[in-house]
Write a protein that holds these residues in place. Structure first.
Motif, PDB file in Angstrom:
ATOM      1  N   TYR A 184      35.559  38.815  38.673  1.00  0.00           N
ATOM      2  CA  TYR A 184      36.883  38.701  39.283  1.00  0.00           C
ATOM      3  C   TYR A 184      36.938  39.517  40.574  1.00  0.00           C
ATOM      4  N   VAL A 185      36.382  40.735  40.533  1.00  0.00           N
ATOM      5  CA  VAL A 185      36.359  41.573  41.736  1.00  0.00           C
ATOM      6  C   VAL A 185      35.546  40.902  42.832  1.00  0.00           C
ATOM      7  N   GLU A 186      34.438  40.295  42.469  1.00  0.00           N
ATOM      8  CA  GLU A 186      33.567  39.650  43.449  1.00  0.00           C
ATOM      9  C   GLU A 186      34.302  38.573  44.241  1.00  0.00           C
ATOM     10  N   TYR A 187      35.217  37.866  43.581  1.00  0.00           N
ATOM     11  CA  TYR A 187      35.932  36.774  44.238  1.00  0.00           C
ATOM     12  C   TYR A 187      37.276  37.200  44.834  1.00  0.00           C
ATOM     13  N   HIS A 188      37.770  38.377  44.454  1.00  0.00           N
ATOM     14  CA  HIS A 188      39.116  38.777  44.906  1.00  0.00           C
ATOM     15  C   HIS A 188      39.170  40.176  45.516  1.00  0.00           C
ATOM     16  N   TYR A 189      38.014  40.771  45.858  1.00  0.00           N
ATOM     17  CA  TYR A 189      37.992  42.153  46.352  1.00  0.00           C
ATOM     18  C   TYR A 189      38.806  42.344  47.626  1.00  0.00           C
ATOM     19  N   ASN A 190      38.959  41.270  48.437  1.00  0.00           N
ATOM     20  CA  ASN A 190      39.701  41.401  49.698  1.00  0.00           C
ATOM     21  C   ASN A 190      41.186  41.115  49.525  1.00  0.00           C
ATOM     22  N   GLU A 191      41.628  41.027  48.279  1.00  0.00           N
ATOM     23  CA  GLU A 191      43.046  40.857  47.971  1.00  0.00           C
ATOM     24  C   GLU A 191      43.550  42.118  47.260  1.00  0.00           C
ATOM     25  N   ASN A 192      44.856  42.187  47.064  1.00  0.00           N
ATOM     26  CA  ASN A 192      45.418  43.296  46.291  1.00  0.00           C
ATOM     27  C   ASN A 192      45.144  43.047  44.804  1.00  0.00           C
ATOM     28  N   ILE A 193      44.477  43.988  44.135  1.00  0.00           N
ATOM     29  CA  ILE A 193      44.184  43.859  42.706  1.00  0.00           C
ATOM     30  C   ILE A 193      44.840  45.039  41.984  1.00  0.00           C
ATOM     31  N   SER A 194      45.851  44.747  41.196  1.00  0.00           N
ATOM     32  CA  SER A 194      46.533  45.805  40.456  1.00  0.00           C
ATOM     33  C   SER A 194      45.860  46.019  39.108  1.00  0.00           C
ATOM     34  N   LEU A 195      46.134  47.151  38.491  1.00  0.00           N
ATOM     35  CA  LEU A 195      45.587  47.422  37.164  1.00  0.00           C
ATOM     36  C   LEU A 195      46.092  46.413  36.140  1.00  0.00           C
ATOM     37  N   ASP A 196      47.358  46.016  36.276  1.00  0.00           N
ATOM     38  CA  ASP A 196      47.913  45.022  35.352  1.00  0.00           C
ATOM     39  C   ASP A 196      47.168  43.701  35.468  1.00  0.00           C
ATOM     40  N   GLN A 197      46.831  43.296  36.699  1.00  0.00           N
ATOM     41  CA  GLN A 197      46.104  42.047  36.917  1.00  0.00           C
ATOM     42  C   GLN A 197      44.742  42.072  36.253  1.00  0.00           C
ATOM     43  N   ILE A 198      43.984  43.123  36.540  1.00  0.00           N
ATOM     44  CA  ILE A 198      42.614  43.174  36.040  1.00  0.00           C
ATOM     45  C   ILE A 198      42.589  43.382  34.531  1.00  0.00           C
ATOM     46  N   ALA A 199      43.606  44.057  33.984  1.00  0.00           N
ATOM     47  CA  ALA A 199      43.692  44.228  32.532  1.00  0.00           C
ATOM     48  C   ALA A 199      43.887  42.875  31.846  1.00  0.00           C
ATOM     49  N   LYS A 200      44.658  41.998  32.480  1.00  0.00           N
ATOM     50  CA  LYS A 200      44.866  40.654  31.912  1.00  0.00           C
ATOM     51  C   LYS A 200      43.568  39.850  31.923  1.00  0.00           C
ATOM     52  N   VAL A 201      42.760  40.034  32.958  1.00  0.00           N
ATOM     53  CA  VAL A 201      41.463  39.353  33.028  1.00  0.00           C
ATOM     54  C   VAL A 201      40.611  39.728  31.820  1.00  0.00           C
ATOM     55  N   ALA A 202      40.714  40.990  31.400  1.00  0.00           N
ATOM     56  CA  ALA A 202      39.927  41.485  30.266  1.00  0.00           C
ATOM     57  C   ALA A 202      40.631  41.282  28.928  1.00  0.00           C
ATOM     58  N   ASN A 203      41.861  40.742  28.972  1.00  0.00           N
ATOM     59  CA  ASN A 203      42.669  40.560  27.757  1.00  0.00           C
ATOM     60  C   ASN A 203      42.961  41.894  27.064  1.00  0.00           C
ATOM     61  N   PHE A 204      43.220  42.914  27.881  1.00  0.00           N
ATOM     62  CA  PHE A 204      43.570  44.246  27.388  1.00  0.00           C
ATOM     63  C   PHE A 204      44.956  44.622  27.897  1.00  0.00           C
ATOM     64  N   SER A 205      45.572  45.571  27.220  1.00  0.00           N
ATOM     65  CA  SER A 205      46.729  46.231  27.812  1.00  0.00           C
ATOM     66  C   SER A 205      46.199  47.114  28.937  1.00  0.00           C
ATOM     67  N   THR A 206      47.065  47.508  29.850  1.00  0.00           N
ATOM     68  CA  THR A 206      46.627  48.367  30.954  1.00  0.00           C
ATOM     69  C   THR A 206      46.036  49.670  30.433  1.00  0.00           C
ATOM     70  N   TYR A 207      46.665  50.230  29.400  1.00  0.00           N
ATOM     71  CA  TYR A 207      46.196  51.492  28.817  1.00  0.00           C
ATOM     72  C   TYR A 207      44.790  51.342  28.245  1.00  0.00           C
ATOM     73  N   HIS A 208      44.585  50.308  27.425  1.00  0.00           N
ATOM     74  CA  HIS A 208      43.274  50.125  26.801  1.00  0.00           C
ATOM     75  C   HIS A 208      42.211  49.712  27.829  1.00  0.00           C
ATOM     76  N   PHE A 209      42.629  49.001  28.860  1.00  0.00           N
ATOM     77  CA  PHE A 209      41.665  48.626  29.898  1.00  0.00           C
ATOM     78  C   PHE A 209      41.138  49.853  30.630  1.00  0.00           C
ATOM     79  N   THR A 210      42.026  50.755  31.024  1.00  0.00           N
ATOM     80  CA  THR A 210      41.592  51.941  31.774  1.00  0.00           C
ATOM     81  C   THR A 210      40.643  52.794  30.935  1.00  0.00           C
ATOM     82  N   ARG A 211      40.927  52.894  29.627  1.00  0.00           N
ATOM     83  CA  ARG A 211      40.049  53.652  28.737  1.00  0.00           C
ATOM     84  C   ARG A 211      38.692  52.970  28.595  1.00  0.00           C
ATOM     85  N   PHE A 212      38.691  51.651  28.418  1.00  0.00           N
ATOM     86  CA  PHE A 212      37.445  50.903  28.262  1.00  0.00           C
ATOM     87  C   PHE A 212      36.588  51.007  29.515  1.00  0.00           C
TER      88      PHE A 212
END
Length: 286
Positions: A184-212
């Motif tokens: 996802y980063v490879e295709y969207h690095y030049n855009e704004n990527i929030s923690l909530d967005q990337i957590a959804k990509v991983a199917n995690f809550s934001t809290y569990h994503f940051t820990r993982f």
């Protein structure tokens, strides 16, 4: 630049690569199928491996297993030799190498009481370097012989144990999930990527994503994103004459001030200084 897994870093016909490096390294956390050995000729270096920080000094050798996540974490200049090889090179002689876990992956030659083996390791590594550079007739046979000797020394003097089936399964699951995140980063690095967005990509809550992510790579997602964007901008600084503010925007930074600060944090110099340094090196090679 792929965002996560380095593919085909060695030749398929002879899967062995050796190179020297003297500058600081800012490559993001990554993995590859090949085993990697990093030998310190001098200076100091810090490497994160499987979420553990290892500080390397002259004479140390770091062993990075197949598909183990690693990256460099400081800007200190040091001289290093990298050896990367596919398991297929040694599997016909020793096929357990991929199943082994080095309890302490840092091999410290000064702790070996046997002077023969202490000198043998560095001599073999330096001989490998010359063979690989010169490529004289039958050099591949000498490379194989030297590699076997190095592996033998490591297996004799480095504590090891076998990975359990559960550990290997967890490793593969972690890498598969990181692959999705990094892609996802490879295709969207030049855009704004929030923690909530990337957590959804991983199917995690934001809290569990940051820990993982922190547990898997040793750094935060924002640090990874900054590293990836810096690497992208370095390529543009080397290969184009675009203005630095344009390169900052193309690389995903929303303002030049942030770009300059982040770039210097990871490389030890500003984008302008980096470009000037590259130009001087290119001019000296003409």
């Amino acid at each position: 630049m792929g965002a996560f897994r380095q593919e085909h870093i060695v030749d398929k016909d002879f899967p062995f690569l050796l190179f020297s490096h003297e500058e600081n390294i800012t490559f993001p956390p990554h993995w590859h199928d090949e085993i990697e050995l990093i030998y310190m000729l001098d200076g100091e270096c810090e490497v994160w491996l499987n979420n553990t920080l290892y500080k390397l000094n002259k004479g140390n050798l770091l062993i990075i297993g197949s598909r183990e996540i690693h990256h460099f974490s400081n800007n200190k200049k040091s001289r290093k030799i990298f050896i990367q090889f596919n398991l297929s090179l040694v599997s016909n002689i020793y096929n357990d190498l991929n199943k082994l876990k080095f309890i302490n992956p840092v091999f410290e030659s000064d702790k070996i009481s046997d002077e023969h083996y202490k000198m043998e390791l560095e001599r073999q590594i330096l001989d490998l370097k010359q063979e690989f550079i010169q490529k004289k007739p039958a050099y591949k046979l000498n490379l194989m012989a030297g590699l076997y000797r190095i592996i033998a020394v490591l297996l004799r003097f480095t504590p090891i144990e076998y990975y359990s089936k559960g550990e290997k399964t967890k490793q593969n699951q972690r890498i598969n999930l990181l692959s999705r995140i990094y892609k996802y980063v490879e295709y969207h690095y030049n855009e704004n990527i929030s923690l909530d967005q990337i957590a959804k990509v991983a199917n995690f809550s934001t809290y569990h994503f940051t820990r993982f992510f922190k547990k898997s790579t040793g750094i935060t997602f924002l640090s990874y994103l900054h590293l990836y964007r810096v690497e992208k901008s370095k390529n543009l600084l080397k290969s184009s004459s675009k203005k630095i503010i344009e390169i900052a925007m193309l690389s995903g930074f929303d303002n030049i001030k942030t770009y300059n600060r982040v770039f210097k944090d990871y490389t030890g110099m500003t984008p302008s200084e980096y470009r000037k340094n590259i130009e001087q090196i290119q001019d000296s090679n003409i």
